[in-house]
Design a protein around this motif. Structure first.
Motif, PDB file in Angstrom:
ATOM      1  N   LEU A   5       0.934  -1.395   0.275  1.00 27.35           N
ATOM      2  CA  LEU A   5      -0.461   0.197   0.245  1.00 27.35           C
ATOM      3  C   LEU A   5       1.010   1.500   0.115  1.00 27.35           C
ATOM      4  O   LEU A   5       1.819   1.082   0.673  1.00 27.35           O
ATOM      5  CB  LEU A   5      -1.051   0.160   1.051  1.00 27.35           C
ATOM      6  CG  LEU A   5      -2.213  -0.496   1.439  1.00 27.35           C
ATOM      7  CD1 LEU A   5      -2.278  -1.256   2.928  1.00 27.35           C
ATOM      8  CD2 LEU A   5      -2.928  -1.339   0.379  1.00 27.35           C
ATOM      9  N   THR A   6       0.679   1.835  -0.982  1.00 33.74           N
ATOM     10  CA  THR A   6       1.560   2.778  -1.400  1.00 33.74           C
ATOM     11  C   THR A   6       0.426   4.654  -0.826  1.00 33.74           C
ATOM     12  O   THR A   6      -0.336   4.401  -0.167  1.00 33.74           O
ATOM     13  CB  THR A   6       1.597   3.396  -2.801  1.00 33.74           C
ATOM     14  OG1 THR A   6       0.399   3.842  -3.227  1.00 33.74           O
ATOM     15  CG2 THR A   6       2.120   2.830  -3.245  1.00 33.74           C
ATOM     16  N   ALA A   9      -1.847   5.430  -2.195  1.00 30.57           N
ATOM     17  CA  ALA A   9      -3.367   4.560  -2.197  1.00 30.57           C
ATOM     18  C   ALA A   9      -4.328   4.911  -0.598  1.00 30.57           C
ATOM     19  O   ALA A   9      -5.226   4.488  -0.746  1.00 30.57           O
ATOM     20  CB  ALA A   9      -3.357   2.296  -2.126  1.00 30.57           C
TER      21      ALA A   9
END
Length: 69
Positions: A5-6, A9
């Motif tokens: 997960l960035t 995001a």
């Protein structure tokens, strides 16, 4: 294949979840209290109080995803 997960995001998921929570709260407010309070007031109150539980659930869900993902 794992996808991490960035930060972008996470923010997009939080914003999308919060908007869905507001919309769901407004609709739920109209269904539950539309006759007693009037649809406009019930929708406004539902849209205001809906995110109280929704955003908490979204944050917990994102934390769990960050830990297991």
């Amino acid at each position: 294949m794992t996808a991490s997960l960035t930060p972008l995001a996470l923010v997009l998921a939080l914003v999308a979840g919060a908007l869905a929570s507001v919309a769901g709260g407004a609709v739920g407010g109209m269904i539950v209290g539309g006759k007693a309070l009037g649809n406009e007031l019930a929708a406004m109150l539902g849209g205001f109080y809906g995110p109280l539980a929704g955003v908490a659930g979204i944050v917990i869900g994102l934390l769990v995803l960050a830990i297991i993902g």
